[in-house]
Design an enzyme around this catalytic site. Structure first.
Site, PDB file in Angstrom:
ATOM      1  N   ASP A   1      -0.454   5.188  -2.344  1.00 27.47           N
ATOM      2  CA  ASP A   1       0.495   4.523  -1.461  1.00 27.47           C
ATOM      3  C   ASP A   1       0.476   3.048  -1.839  1.00 27.47           C
ATOM      4  OD1 ASP A   1       1.908   3.296   0.524  1.00 27.47           O
ATOM      5  OD2 ASP A   1       0.683   4.024   2.189  1.00 27.47           O
TER       6      ASP A   1
ATOM      7  N   GLU B   1       8.141   7.906   0.641  1.00 25.68           N
ATOM      8  CA  GLU B   1       7.056   7.784   1.621  1.00 25.68           C
ATOM      9  C   GLU B   1       7.209   8.716   2.825  1.00 25.68           C
ATOM     10  OE1 GLU B   1       6.987   3.545   2.113  1.00 25.68           O
ATOM     11  OE2 GLU B   1       6.150   3.276   0.111  1.00 25.68           O
TER      12      GLU B   1
END
Lengths: 620, 175
Positions: free
Chosen positions: A25, A184
């Site tokens: 991430d 995401e």
């Protein structure tokens, strides 16, 4: 009697050891890396037990610091310490300066390729992101005990082509092999979806430091089908801080421009106060002014809510629009998933709950959920889960089109189209005898070229001279599973295909990337050679393994001559790949690919017809 | 392989959307590039190509207007392009009336009700036209195919009106 084994089409029959893979991430404020170990995904921590790496890079005289050590320098050395590089990536100088007017950096480079002048020289946002990726990669190597086969890197669903491409370039610079760029919110849905095994429509509300995404997905038997996605690639928790900083400046009677370190201090204090107000009703704020005097004030939760209310409302408007795009009524949403550190802000939670009339899910740490979902996907992609039913079907967040006469945009691929996608559109010439055509590729929802984002320009030359409107130019747009676009153009009557050099309007081209990789290596030429050799050897072994598996499973689709040709090509490749000659391996790879082209196509077609035949049997 | 063959169903305007969607997911589970992430570059390229083709087929068959157009084009009916002038004057008159109806919505004393009424009018006329087109497509002769093509073009006008309704809704209710 022993039963014969038949492999799943597309899956390797050759047993292999567990491959190392990770999900990253790469956040605006913080970054994390996670991996699946003994069946469960978790984030990996550094040698001090911290799993969050602040996305901050500090360029010091003789080294580059990343994370907490860089963060420590961000107030005293703001010019050389880059925070939130994700907000700069794939953007023009004009974009950056109009959106973030008070950044402390000395910008250099040109309008479309902005760079930051540090004491180590000019660095671009791609290089800054690469430093963060390198640091995470090193952490994973230490934690997992070996080189990673590949990683999945997450990007905001709303990222445009230039921002996606730049993220992939950063990975290339960092020497990390990217299995997939994953949106995401989709990653978060995977983390939650596999947990609950639920079926139906869910909404993922993802408010990070610098970006906001809303995605609507339908979950069905391991398939995550994104119906629509929307949001704002420049709206996040940082904007809450900015609103608060503006308020503090006004309250303290300060006038901009302020010194870079005071700006940074205000930003940090604002962020800290915002976080404190999650649990408290009131906080005290102290600012050390440039004349070394202290200025103090107190801030209530109610006042913060007034400041950020309009921003929260903006996210809810995006939710409404996206539900409409998905053709889903708000009552059909069975679950709302909250992602991103900024969803900890109480006002965000209560407003989202009110809007969807549902208590949002927050059971997985909103800071970690994206990395965890990415790790699960990475584990599947790398081939550790051959029986996995999981499939992610994602969409293009923004419409893609071409400039036509009068500065108008003709859409070729509308937003929320499932990827991968290939679409062609025909255009014609405007003037008699026209022999060239400028192709301008744009992304965005508006009708005028000036309101959309320019992605690339190229020219199709050598069109035979004809009367206006007689030529048929077919422009093909392809978007791959990473959401990356490529464009080609061809004149149909003559078959002239332009040798297209799509020059990205923003970001870096391939030559610049390889130059940077070279520059970053101490012994440039040798290292580069070694890296290329390794890449080719990896590809060679992958090809050998997959062709052998394919022969084992499906040699019935081939004649004996065809089998012999493939086996010869494989033998040669196996031999050559032991050596040191990059070019020879490349040639042997091409030969294998040529010999297997028809085979690969037949296998794919046969697995397609088998898949539906199997389904028909299931129904009976 | 045409799109109907790809999904292993009969060529028809009537498609079971549930079944289509389930076949779609089965096909994508077979060819999606994610299933080939650890395969050779050649197989990855092929997977992207096949997967894109299945996506296109699914979108085409799922959407009634696209499905109708696909069937008619497969039958060799030439679709006039959008700029081509339209001869049916009474239809064009009706379109103008409908546009005026939409423009008047915002001056109505009860905007909500006026918008709902307008949507009902559009949806009823659309349904009528679709049913006519559906019958013509199933008749499948030269004359009926041409007539279906004509109605398909008319339905595209309604599609544009529906976009107008969305815009109107957005402008009236704050977005």
């Amino acid at each position: 009697m022993a039963l014969l084994q038949i492999a799943e089409p597309g899956q390797s029959t050759v047993p292999h050891e567990h491959r190392l893979a990770a999900g990253i991430d790469l956040g605006t404020t913080n970054s994390l890396i996670a991996s699946v170990q003994s069946g469960s995904a978790s984030t990996l921590s550094d040698d001090q037990g911290r799993d969050i790496l602040p996305s901050i890079v500090s360029y010091q005289a003789d080294n580059v610091l990343v994370g907490q050590t860089a963060q420590a320098l961000s107030i005293e050395d703001p010019e050389n310490t880059v925070t939130s590089a994700k907000r700069l990536i794939g953007r023009s100088l004009h974009d950056i300066q109009s959106k973030y007017p008070s950044l402390p950096y000395n910008f250099c480079g040109d309008e479309n390729h902005p760079e930051i002048m540090t004491r180590q020289g000019a660095v671009n946002p791609v290089q800054v992101s690469a430093e963060i990726l390198k640091s995470l990669n090193a952490r994973a190597q230490a934690a997992l005990g070996g080189d990673l086969t590949g990683v999945v890197i997450t990007v905001p669903a709303h990222f445009d082509d230039a921002q996606r491409q730049s993220t992939k370039d950063a990975a290339k610079l960092a020497g990390v092999s990217v299995l997939r760029l994953l949106n995401e919110p989709t990653a978060a849905a995977v983390a939650y979806g596999l947990d609950s095994g639920q079926e139906g429509v869910i909404a993922v509300y993802d408010l990070g430091g610098g970006t906001f995404d809303i995605s609507i997905l339908r979950l069905n038997k391991g398939v995550f089908e994104v119906l629509a996605t929307g949001g704002d690639s420049a709206l996040g928790g940082d904007d809450f801080d900015v609103a608060l900083v503006d308020y503090l400046i006004e309250q303290a009677g300060l006038v901009r421009p302020l010194s870079p370190s005071l700006e940074r201090q205000l930003m940090q204090q604002a962020c800290f106060a915002k976080e404190q107000l999650t649990a408290k009703e009131q906080v005290e704020i102290t600012i050390l002014l440039d004349d070394n005097s202290n200025w103090q004030t107190s801030l209530s939760k109610a006042q913060l809510n007034v400041l950020i209310g309009p921003l929260v409302n903006k996210t809810l408007r995006a939710c409404r629009r996206t539900l409409k795009d998905a053709e889903i009524g708000i009552d059909e949403v069975i679950e709302v998933v909250m992602v991103g550190g900024s969803t900890r802000v109480p006002l965000v939670r209560t407003e989202v709950e009110k809007h969807f009339n549902k208590t949002p899910l927050t059971s997985i740490d909103p800071d970690k959920v994206v990395a965890i979902g990415a790790a699960i996907q990475a584990d599947v992609l790398v081939g550790n889960k051959p029986d996995s039913e999981m499939l992610l079907l994602d969409v293009t967040p923004l419409s893609l089109g071409l400039e036509t006469m009068g500065g108008l945009v003709e859409k070729v691929i509308p937003r929320n189209t499932t990827i991968p996608v290939a679409k062609a559109q025909e255009f014609t010439t405007f003037k008699d005898g026209q022999t060239a055509m400028a192709v301008h590729v744009l992304q965005g929802e508006r009708e005028l070229v000036d309101d959309c984002r320019s992605l690339a320009r190229f020219e199709l030359r050598g069109i035979p001279a004809m009367t206006a409107g007689a030529a048929h130019i077919r422009v093909t747009f392809k978007v791959d599973a990473d959401g990356l676009l490529s464009v080609s153009a061809m004149e149909k009557s003559s078959g002239v295909e332009s040798s297209i050099e799509v020059k990205p309007s923003f970001g870096l081209d391939d030559n610049q990337i390889s130059q940077m990789i070279k520059d970053s290596m101490s012994n440039a030429a040798d290292d580069m050679q070694a890296r290329m050799l390794k890449e080719q050897q990896v590809e060679a072994s992958r090809v050998i393994e997959s062709v052998q598996a394919a022969l084992l499973a499906d040699s019935k689709l081939l004649t004996t001559d065809e089998i012999a040709a493939i086996e010869n090509a494989i033998k040669l490749l196996a031999q050559v790949s032991q050596g040191q000659e990059v070019k020879a391996i490349e040639n042997a790879l091409d030969a294998v690919n040529d010999s297997t082209a028809i085979f690969a196509e037949r296998r794919m077609d046969s697995s397609i017809s088998q898949a539906l035949a199997g389904q028909a049997v299931d129904k009976m | 392989m045409n799109y109907f063959q790809l999904f292993n169903i009969e060529v028809s305007f009537d498609v079971d959307i549930q079944e289509l969607s389930s076949s779609y997911q089965t096909l994508q589970k077979t060819v999606h590039p994610d299933k080939f992430a650890h395969s050779s570059e050649q197989e990855q390229r092929l997977a992207v190509q096949k997967s894109a083709q299945i996506n296109d087929a699914y979108q085409t068959l799922k959407n009634p207007l696209q499905r109708a157009e696909y069937i008619l084009v497969q039958r060799g009916v030439e679709m006039p392009n959008e700029q081509h002038s339209f001869q049916d004057t009474s239809f064009l008159m009706r379109q103008m009336e409908l546009r005026e109806m939409l423009e008047d919505v915002k001056f109505s004393s009860d905007v909500d009700a006026a918008l709902a009424d307008a949507q009902t009018v559009l949806s009823n006329e659309c349904t009528q036209l679709s049913q006519l087109m559906r019958t013509q497509i199933s008749e499948n002769n030269a004359a009926s195919n041409l007539a279906a093509c004509d109605n398909l073009r008319k339905l595209k006008f309604y599609q544009k009106l529906n976009v107008e309704v969305d815009r109107l809704e957005d402008s009236l209710f704050g977005d």
